[in-house]
Structure formats: structure tokens, C-alpha cells
Write an enzyme that holds these catalytic residues in place. Structure first.
Site, PDB file in Angstrom:
ATOM      1  N   CYS A  68       3.142   5.203  -0.812  1.00 46.73           N
ATOM      2  CA  CYS A  68       2.147   4.556  -1.681  1.00 46.73           C
ATOM      3  C   CYS A  68       2.447   3.082  -1.946  1.00 46.73           C
ATOM      4  O   CYS A  68       1.779   2.457  -2.768  1.00 46.73           O
ATOM      5  CB  CYS A  68       2.038   5.310  -3.000  1.00 46.73           C
ATOM      6  N   GLY A  69       3.460   2.522  -1.284  1.00 49.88           N
ATOM      7  CA  GLY A  69       3.757   1.098  -1.502  1.00 49.88           C
ATOM      8  C   GLY A  69       5.127   0.844  -2.108  1.00 49.88           C
ATOM      9  O   GLY A  69       5.385  -0.236  -2.645  1.00 49.88           O
ATOM     10  N   THR A  70       6.026   1.823  -1.976  1.00 48.91           N
ATOM     11  CA  THR A  70       7.385   1.700  -2.504  1.00 48.91           C
ATOM     12  C   THR A  70       8.088   0.451  -1.973  1.00 48.91           C
ATOM     13  O   THR A  70       8.702  -0.302  -2.738  1.00 48.91           O
ATOM     14  CB  THR A  70       8.224   2.921  -2.047  1.00 48.91           C
ATOM     15  N   THR A  71       8.025   0.275  -0.658  1.00 45.12           N
ATOM     16  CA  THR A  71       8.763  -0.818  -0.021  1.00 45.12           C
ATOM     17  C   THR A  71       8.297  -2.164  -0.571  1.00 45.12           C
ATOM     18  O   THR A  71       9.104  -3.040  -0.897  1.00 45.12           O
ATOM     19  CB  THR A  71       8.532  -0.778   1.510  1.00 45.12           C
ATOM     20  N   TRP A  72       6.995  -2.299  -0.702  1.00 43.00           N
ATOM     21  CA  TRP A  72       6.417  -3.547  -1.207  1.00 43.00           C
ATOM     22  C   TRP A  72       6.813  -3.767  -2.669  1.00 43.00           C
ATOM     23  O   TRP A  72       7.226  -4.863  -3.063  1.00 43.00           O
ATOM     24  CB  TRP A  72       4.898  -3.471  -1.055  1.00 43.00           C
ATOM     25  N   HIS A 131      11.628   8.993  -6.126  1.00 37.99           N
ATOM     26  CA  HIS A 131      10.301   9.622  -6.018  1.00 37.99           C
ATOM     27  C   HIS A 131      10.173  10.782  -7.014  1.00 37.99           C
ATOM     28  O   HIS A 131       9.187  11.514  -7.007  1.00 37.99           O
ATOM     29  CB  HIS A 131      10.090  10.190  -4.607  1.00 37.99           C
ATOM     30  N   SER A 162      -0.958   7.235   6.060  1.00 37.48           N
ATOM     31  CA  SER A 162       0.335   6.546   6.126  1.00 37.48           C
ATOM     32  C   SER A 162       1.466   7.563   6.311  1.00 37.48           C
ATOM     33  O   SER A 162       2.374   7.371   7.131  1.00 37.48           O
ATOM     34  CB  SER A 162       0.542   5.748   4.835  1.00 37.48           C
ATOM     35  N   ARG A 285       3.555  -0.600   8.694  1.00 33.05           N
ATOM     36  CA  ARG A 285       2.610  -0.162   9.717  1.00 33.05           C
ATOM     37  C   ARG A 285       1.416  -1.102   9.733  1.00 33.05           C
ATOM     38  O   ARG A 285       1.332  -2.011  10.531  1.00 33.05           O
ATOM     39  CB  ARG A 285       2.201   1.295   9.464  1.00 33.05           C
ATOM     40  N   LYS A 286       0.468  -0.932   8.775  1.00 34.90           N
ATOM     41  CA  LYS A 286      -0.727  -1.780   8.746  1.00 34.90           C
ATOM     42  C   LYS A 286      -0.832  -2.595   7.457  1.00 34.90           C
ATOM     43  O   LYS A 286      -1.296  -3.722   7.466  1.00 34.90           O
ATOM     44  CB  LYS A 286      -1.980  -0.912   8.870  1.00 34.90           C
TER      45      LYS A 286
HETATM   46  P1  A3P Z   1       0.404   1.963   5.890  1.00 32.42           P
HETATM   47  O1  A3P Z   1       1.072   3.063   6.623  1.00 32.42           O
HETATM   48  O2  A3P Z   1      -0.959   2.346   5.392  1.00 32.42           O
HETATM   49  O3  A3P Z   1       0.391   0.666   6.630  1.00 32.42           O
HETATM   50  P2  A3P Z   1       6.143   3.267   1.253  1.00 32.42           P
HETATM   51  O4  A3P Z   1       6.816   1.942   1.161  1.00 32.42           O
HETATM   52  O5  A3P Z   1       5.923   3.906  -0.093  1.00 32.42           O
HETATM   53  O6  A3P Z   1       6.793   4.141   2.236  1.00 32.42           O
HETATM   54  O7  A3P Z   1       4.658   2.980   1.750  1.00 32.42           O
HETATM   55  C1  A3P Z   1       4.439   2.481   3.045  1.00 32.42           C
HETATM   56  C2  A3P Z   1       3.097   1.811   3.104  1.00 32.42           C
HETATM   57  O8  A3P Z   1       3.172   0.507   2.490  1.00 32.42           O
HETATM   58  C3  A3P Z   1       2.687   1.559   4.552  1.00 32.42           C
HETATM   59  O9  A3P Z   1       1.266   1.670   4.555  1.00 32.42           O
HETATM   60  C4  A3P Z   1       3.170   0.135   4.771  1.00 32.42           C
HETATM   61  O10 A3P Z   1       2.567  -0.513   5.850  1.00 32.42           O
HETATM   62  C5  A3P Z   1       2.826  -0.500   3.432  1.00 32.42           C
HETATM   63  N1  A3P Z   1       3.589  -1.722   3.167  1.00 32.42           N
HETATM   64  C6  A3P Z   1       4.904  -1.948   3.391  1.00 32.42           C
HETATM   65  N2  A3P Z   1       5.234  -3.188   3.038  1.00 32.42           N
HETATM   66  C7  A3P Z   1       4.111  -3.790   2.571  1.00 32.42           C
HETATM   67  C8  A3P Z   1       3.806  -5.106   2.091  1.00 32.42           C
HETATM   68  N3  A3P Z   1       4.745  -6.051   2.015  1.00 32.42           N
HETATM   69  N4  A3P Z   1       2.547  -5.365   1.715  1.00 32.42           N
HETATM   70  C9  A3P Z   1       1.585  -4.409   1.798  1.00 32.42           C
HETATM   71  N5  A3P Z   1       1.805  -3.170   2.258  1.00 32.42           N
HETATM   72  C10 A3P Z   1       3.054  -2.857   2.653  1.00 32.42           C
END
Ligand code: A3P
Length: 319
Positions: A68-72, A131, A162, A285-286
Site C-alpha cells: 500500500c505504499g510502505t516503501t514510499w 504490518h 501490486s 513497479r509502476k
Molecule cells: P505498484 O506495484 O502499484 O507499482 P509497498 O512499499 O507497501 O510494498 O508498496 C509497493 C507499491 O508502492 C508499489 O506499487 C510500488 O511501485 C509503489 N511505490 C514504491 N515506491 C514509491 C514511490 N517512491 N512513489 C510512489 N509509489 C511507490
């Protein structure tokens, strides 16, 4: 390796062995604990985190449903909180040479590996990630003054797509339908997702100064505004001088999807977790909203929308 803590298996092994179990999905079993299907390999770590973690008042616990955007969120919070020591525009910023997951420890893994002593050694304010559902967080976090908690969630349809792409790295023959059904029946990775989201949603209403609830889509729409909101929530608002110097924009730029995805460190290498390793590039990914239309049938989408509409009705939260 730091191995100081008592083996969580001695303490929680029997409790976990007595929990309802589901067979393996993407190579891991699931255990039902207080309404949530926990990934079996991390069940010990989650319980040890719950019972043993002692927060400091200025800790920030980042939380999320997977994919859901953890990395970001990790990059934005790290860049904002460390901006004095590491100005976001600096060429040697840690986020330019380390994968975001190396900058913020993952509680399930730390406690499974019995490495919690590492947490004691971290300077304040500590940033950690889990999580774990809100109801299973340590009581020391969720009661009294506890510490700050930031949660991120996302349109479940994009989460499914995702997750499918991510899990396929672990199990290449996984189908989208298989992923979809395990989300729909609530048994995949800390599910049901709606209960996970609602736990944090209700907590953010009851304890707004302690729990901040964010949506990936909102962050994407106006990242700068959310970086300001995060900094303020964490007690480190941007000063007038920083605003004038464009520090917020530098944080946004440093953490942007294209910047992160194209760093050498994120194109190569792996994260070594207790039970598996994950390529750094699997987390980028995207990075858009609405990609589900390219993968999911309209019938699948409306089924998922329907169940979330149903579960979220009357809560004030919309999917
Ligand atoms: P998609 O697979 O839809 O591209 P998590 O970090 O919780 O595992 O979530 C991964 C999702 O966040 C992936 O989505 C990934 O591409 C997206 N993501 C990772 N880094 C990001 C960033 N800097 N900005 C926006 N989305 C990002």
C-alpha cells in the site's frame, strides 16, 4: 548477528501451535490470531514485538497493509525526520545509497531474528515499521502517551494488482485470480484487509494526535502537503526558512518514484529476511493509481468494491 533475546519459540510457540491454521499460499502457512490471518513465519515475531517492545515517547511506528505504499512512506518519513543530519538534496544522502527498507527496521523480522537489542542502540527519534494490525500492536504503543503511529492504505484493487506482481517474484506460477480470492476471503498476509484498515481508521479518530491515517492516492495527488502534515504530526514542522529554501520540495523529489526506482542501489541487490530474500527492485513497479484496470476484470473490481463498501459502511471511511 546480535542474538541476545530469549527465543520467542520458547515463549509463544505453544500459543501459536494452538491457533487455527490455513495451508500454504505463496509458500507460507497462515495462523488466525484475534481475527487476523498472520503469515506463519512471522507469527512469533509479531507476538514478541507485541509483548516485548518498549516505545520511547518520540518513536514513530510506521504501519501499513502490505503493498500500500510502505516503501514510499519510509522514504518520506526518513528524509523529513533526518533532514538536519542529511539535507535531502545532499549527494551523499543515505537514501541514495541504501534501499529504504535498510533505513527503517521491520519489527516482524527484527523480533523473529531475536535482534531487538539493535533497537536499543538506535538514536532517538527512532523510526520503525510493522504490518501488524492495530489491535495486535503492543499495548505500550496504543495506550497512554504511547508513541506516534502513521498508517498508509490504498485502493484495494491497486493493492491486489501490486501484491500479485510482488508475490509472483516468490512464486512465478501465481495467478491474479488466486491473489484476488485470498484477499477476498481475508486469509492473505495480515488479512482481512478491511479489518486492518478499519483498526487504524478508528484509532486515528479516537487518538488523532497519536495516529495519522494516510491514503496512497492522496499522497500521490499532493505529496508536498502530506510531507508537511507528516513533519508536523511528528513534532518537526518545517520552519519558514526551510520553506523558503525549498526543503519540502527537495524531500518530495528525493523520494519520488522515478528517482528511487532508478538508483543503482534499488536496481540491484536484495533484502535478506529471516525466511526469504527479496530483490530491491520488487518494491518499485509502476507507482501509479488505477493500474488495476489493466489487470482486473470489471466483475472482479466490482466484487472487491462491493465488499469494501459493505465493510466500511457507516465508518466515515470510503475506499
Ligand atoms: P505498484 O506495484 O502499484 O507499482 P509497498 O512499499 O507497501 O510494498 O508498496 C509497493 C507499491 O508502492 C508499489 O506499487 C510500488 O511501485 C509503489 N511505490 C514504491 N515506491 C514509491 C514511490 N517512491 N512513489 C510512489 N509509489 C511507490
Amino acid at each position: 548477528t546480535v542474538l541476545t533475546a530469549r527465543d520467542p519459540k520458547e515463549e509463544f510457540g505453544d500459543l501459536i501451535a494452538a491457533l487455527p491454521r490455513k495451508e500454504k499460499f505463496i509458500l507460507i502457512g497462515r495462523r488466525l490470531y484475534k481475527g487476523f490471518w498472520l503469515p506463519e513465519p512471522y507469527a512469533l515475531g509479531i507476538l514478541a514485538f507485541q509483548r516485548r517492545f518498549t516505545p520511547r515517547p518520540d518513536d514513530v511506528v510506521l504501519t501499513s497493509y502490505p503493498k500500500c505504499g510502505t516503501t514510499w512512506l519510509k522514504t518520506l518519513v526518513f528524509a523529513a525526520m533526518a533532514r538536519d543530519a542529511y539535507p535531502p538534496a545532499a549527494a551523499d544522502h543515505p537514501l541514495r545509497r541504501l534501499n529504504p527498507h535498510a533505513c527503517i527496521p521491520f519489527m516482524e523480522d527484527i523480533f523473529t531474528k531475536r535482534q531487538e537489542a539493535k533497537l536499543d542502540g538506535l538514536p532517538s527519534p527512532r523510526l520503525v515499521h510493522t504490518h501488524t494490525p492495530y489491535a495486535l500492536l503492543p499495548e505500550t504503543v496504543t495506550t497512554g502517551d504511547g508513541c506516534k503511529v502513521v498508517y498508509i492504505c490504498r485502493d484495494p484493487k491497486d493493492m491486489v494488482v501490486s501484491m500479485y506482481h510482488y508475490l509472483r517474484r516468490l512464486q512465478p506460477d501465481l495467478s491474479l485470480a488466486g491473489t484476488f480470492h485470498s484477499v477476498l476471503d481475508g486469509t492473505v498476509l495480515y488479512g482481512p484487509m478491511w479489518d486492518h484498515v478499519l483498526g487504524y481508521w478508528h484509532a486515528s479518530i479516537a487518538r488523532p494526535d497519536r495516529v495519522l491515517f494516510l491514503k496512497y492516492e492522496d499522497l500521490l495527488r499532493n505529496t508536498g502537503e502530506h510531507v508537511r502534515k507528516l513533519a508536523e504530526f511528528m513534532g518537526r514542522p518545517f520552519s519558514g526558512a526551510e520553506e523558503a529554501a525549498g526543503t519540502v520540495e527537495s524531500v518530495v523529489e528525493l523520494c519520488s518514484f522515478d528517482k528511487m526506482k532508478n538508483l543503482d542501489v534499488n536496481k540491484t541487490g536484495t533484502i535478506e529476511r529471516k525466511y526469504h530474500s527479496i530483490a530491491h527492485d520488487a518494491f518499485f513497479r509502476k507507482g501509479v493509481t488505477g493500474d488495476w484496470v489493466n489487470h482486473m476484470s470489471p466483475e472482479m473490481a466490482s466484487r472487491l468494491d462491493e465488499i469494501f463498501r459493505d465493510k466500511l459502511r457507516g465508518t466515515g471511511l470510503t475506499a
